[in-house]
Scaffold this motif. Structure first.
Motif, PDB file in Angstrom:
ATOM      1  N   ASN A 164      10.860  -2.498   6.898  1.00 11.90           N
ATOM      2  CA  ASN A 164      10.085  -2.470   5.668  1.00 11.90           C
ATOM      3  C   ASN A 164       9.007  -1.386   5.767  1.00 11.90           C
ATOM      4  O   ASN A 164       7.834  -1.641   5.564  1.00 11.90           O
ATOM      5  CB  ASN A 164       9.481  -3.833   5.357  1.00 11.90           C
ATOM      6  CG  ASN A 164       8.411  -4.270   6.357  1.00 11.90           C
ATOM      7  OD1 ASN A 164       8.381  -3.818   7.500  1.00 11.90           O
ATOM      8  ND2 ASN A 164       7.521  -5.149   5.913  1.00 11.90           N
ATOM      9  N   VAL A 165       9.439  -0.179   6.102  1.00 11.29           N
ATOM     10  CA  VAL A 165       8.518   0.950   6.231  1.00 11.29           C
ATOM     11  C   VAL A 165       7.952   1.293   4.851  1.00 11.29           C
ATOM     12  O   VAL A 165       8.681   1.378   3.867  1.00 11.29           O
ATOM     13  CB  VAL A 165       9.228   2.176   6.835  1.00 11.29           C
ATOM     14  CG1 VAL A 165       8.313   3.394   6.847  1.00 11.29           C
ATOM     15  CG2 VAL A 165       9.742   1.859   8.235  1.00 11.29           C
ATOM     16  N   ASP A 166       6.649   1.494   4.789  1.00  5.82           N
ATOM     17  CA  ASP A 166       5.996   1.899   3.541  1.00  5.82           C
ATOM     18  C   ASP A 166       6.563   3.250   3.099  1.00  5.82           C
ATOM     19  O   ASP A 166       6.540   4.219   3.867  1.00  5.82           O
ATOM     20  CB  ASP A 166       4.491   2.016   3.798  1.00  5.82           C
ATOM     21  CG  ASP A 166       3.689   2.358   2.540  1.00  5.82           C
ATOM     22  OD1 ASP A 166       4.292   2.720   1.515  1.00  5.82           O
ATOM     23  OD2 ASP A 166       2.445   2.279   2.618  1.00  5.82           O
ATOM     24  N   TRP A 222       6.804  -3.529   1.738  1.00  2.00           N
ATOM     25  CA  TRP A 222       5.949  -2.950   2.773  1.00  2.00           C
ATOM     26  C   TRP A 222       4.616  -3.663   2.936  1.00  2.00           C
ATOM     27  O   TRP A 222       3.877  -3.390   3.890  1.00  2.00           O
ATOM     28  CB  TRP A 222       5.717  -1.480   2.474  1.00  2.00           C
ATOM     29  CG  TRP A 222       4.717  -1.209   1.392  1.00  2.00           C
ATOM     30  CD1 TRP A 222       3.392  -0.953   1.562  1.00  2.00           C
ATOM     31  CD2 TRP A 222       4.935  -1.190  -0.020  1.00  2.00           C
ATOM     32  NE1 TRP A 222       2.765  -0.766   0.350  1.00  2.00           N
ATOM     33  CE2 TRP A 222       3.705  -0.909  -0.648  1.00  2.00           C
ATOM     34  CE3 TRP A 222       6.061  -1.375  -0.837  1.00  2.00           C
ATOM     35  CZ2 TRP A 222       3.571  -0.815  -2.031  1.00  2.00           C
ATOM     36  CZ3 TRP A 222       5.927  -1.278  -2.207  1.00  2.00           C
ATOM     37  CH2 TRP A 222       4.697  -1.007  -2.796  1.00  2.00           C
ATOM     38  N   LEU A 241      13.199   1.081   3.829  1.00  2.00           N
ATOM     39  CA  LEU A 241      11.840   1.148   3.319  1.00  2.00           C
ATOM     40  C   LEU A 241      11.474  -0.205   2.715  1.00  2.00           C
ATOM     41  O   LEU A 241      12.335  -1.055   2.487  1.00  2.00           O
ATOM     42  CB  LEU A 241      11.725   2.249   2.261  1.00  2.00           C
ATOM     43  CG  LEU A 241      12.092   3.666   2.705  1.00  2.00           C
ATOM     44  CD1 LEU A 241      11.986   4.634   1.526  1.00  2.00           C
ATOM     45  CD2 LEU A 241      11.230   4.127   3.864  1.00  2.00           C
ATOM     46  N   GLY A 242      10.190  -0.379   2.431  1.00  2.00           N
ATOM     47  CA  GLY A 242       9.754  -1.612   1.774  1.00  2.00           C
ATOM     48  C   GLY A 242       9.880  -1.543   0.275  1.00  2.00           C
ATOM     49  O   GLY A 242       9.607  -2.512  -0.434  1.00  2.00           O
TER      50      GLY A 242
END
Length: 490
Positions: free
Chosen positions: A394-396, A374, A427-428
């Motif tokens: 790559n969502v935090d 992320w 996700l990241g």
């Protein structure tokens, strides 16, 4: 749907057009010709109807007008499924313990899952989505199971528990990827490195490898000792059919070596980093052994049913880029080469935590997908990596603690920056403990609501619809097996 009345059987699957022609229900793949709603084939088990069925099917196939993209595959797929359903069902009714309708399952896989297509860079209707650590402690159902089975080793090395835990997020959220519940250290005992997992310290290796004599404990990987992994992947492949990709994973040689040399987790990596200079030959021997074992382990997972494999070089980001180039990249590259030779159609994903300074070097390993953490800007990553390789992320993970509207905006931003091709939404990093399940559900709901613009995606959407239809047929077949009482529970 499957209905059994006396000796007759009706099977219906696929799409049907509303086009007015001599063949109601004919499949037409070109969106310019007609709107596709539903397709069906009806067949009967009675001898008097078989000849008519054969004639109708031949005429039906002659009428098919398919675009070049996968046309013959779809045609053969329809014929094979219809004939196989007829044959296995009739034989099952006659020899109830001998023939199992699960033999239909391989025919589901003519059409690749959405995630596999995206990994290869093929056109897709939307970005597929899954989450690292999507099965775990944030789920109440997992915590309840963990109370009953407190040992992580038991949960990750018992086939029934692996399958149950792996399917928990699938049953709750229907992600596009179902990753096996396991650990990157799981294969260690199979090549001579026993380990324990303690509640506070985490993984502990009582006999770390730090000398030439220590290397003598290593031996070629014994895949029989990992039978629970193979068994679980086979069951997961059956359970999700073609509706999601089954994901396997491994640790990269450098990351696995950090545990083996340090004796467990560490924050400094001083022992193994100093070994790069004080005992480079020893470290190279260890990394080479790990490379061979991990390559065989990946191939074993693929042959057991994994559609896709993710390589976690979790601690590769702890190395300066030039050190990673020397001590991690060559061994990952060798793994990719070996796996490519044996499993050329299996996408490989490489993820490194803290990989902002390594993106171009990661691409040089030859993997299909680069997993972004992320801290990397998706738009910048696309510019640096180019459009000839897929990306993941790559969502935090912390966004899942925010208002759902903020989660929606972040997903939309990441997807827009990644572009309409070659992106797997993730996700990241792994799902954090304490993440609200509502937020995870929302993440997947938003991902399924996305739609790439452009008519070039229509063919992929048609195939996805066909796959959904076929999957429903299989689920109903299995349900009726149970109702009729002749399912082989083995």
């Amino acid at each position: 749907s499957l209905g059994v009345k006396s000796s007759s059987l009706i099977v219906q699957l696929g799409f049907q057009t509303t086009e007015n022609n001599k063949f109601p229900g004919a499949f037409v793949s070109s969106p310019k010709r007609t709107k596709i709603n539903k397709f069906s084939i009806a067949c009967s088990s009675t001898g008097s109807n078989k000849e008519n069925f054969d004639l109708d099917l031949n005429a039906f196939c002659e009428k098919l007008e398919l675009t070049p993209y996968g046309g013959n595959v779809v045609k053969e797929f329809v014929i094979d499924v219809v004939m196989l359903v007829m044959a296995t069902t009739f034989l099952s009714l006659a020899f109830r313990g001998i023939i199992n309708l699960f033999s239909l399952s391989p025919f589901i896989f003519y059409l690749d899952p959405l995630l596999v297509k995206a990994a290869r860079g093929d056109p897709v209707s939307r970005p597929p989505a899954w989450m690292m650590r999507q099965a775990g402690r944030y789920m109440a159902v997992y915590r309840k199971l963990a109370e009953k089975h407190p040992s992580f080793r038991e949960r990750s090395e018992t086939t029934d528990l692996i399958v149950e835990i792996s399917l928990q997020p699938w049953e709750a959220f229907r992600p596009d990827g179902v990753i096996i519940f396991s650990d990157i250290l799981t294969p260690l005992p199979a090549f001579g490195v026993p380990f324990d997992i303690e509640e506070v310290r985490g993984p502990v290796i009582q006999s770390p490898i730090r000398s030439e004599d220590d290397l003598k404990a290593l031996h070629p990987i014994d895949l029989e000792k990992l039978h629970f992994v193979g068994e679980s992947l086979k069951i997961l492949r059956q359970e999700v059919g073609g509706h999601a990709a089954v994901l396997g994973f491994v640790g990269a040689p450098w990351t696995i070596a950090t545990y083996i040399v340090e004796g467990g987790t560490t924050r400094t990596y001083t022992t193994i980093k100093s070994m790069c200079h004080t005992a480079p030959n020893l470290l190279r021997t260890l990394l080479s052994h790990l490379t061979k074992a991990i390559s065989e382990y990946i191939i074993y997972q693929v042959e057991s049913g994994a559609h896709c494999i993710q390589i976690f070089d979790s601690w590769g980001g702890q190395l300066p880029p030039d050190m990673w180039e020397q001590w991690s990249k060559p061994y990952i590259t060798e793994i990719v080469s070996v796996v490519r030779n044996k499993c050329p159609k299996t996408p490989l994903v490489l993820y490194i935590n803290g990989n902002g300074g390594l993106l171009e070097r990661m691409k040089g390993t030859g993997v299909d997908v680069i997993g972004l953490d992320w801290t990397v800007d998706m738009a910048d990553a696309r510019k640096r990596l180019g459009s000839d390789i897929s990306v993941q992320g790559n969502v935090d993970p912390a966004y899942l603690f925010s208002p759902l509207s903020a989660v929606t905006k972040e997903i939309q931003r990441v997807v827009k920056c990644a572009g309409p091709r070659g992106h797997i939404l993730n996700l990241g990093h792994g799902v954090l403990v304490g993440t609200p399940e509502e937020a995870v559900a929302h993440f997947f709901d938003v991902s399924k609501s996305l739609n790439y613009d452009g008519s070039s995606q229509n063919q992929s959407m048609e195939e996805s619809k066909l796959l959904d239809m076929i999957g429903r047929v299989v689920r109903e077949l299995r349900s009726d097996e149970q109702k009729l009482g002749y399912r082989d529970h083995n």
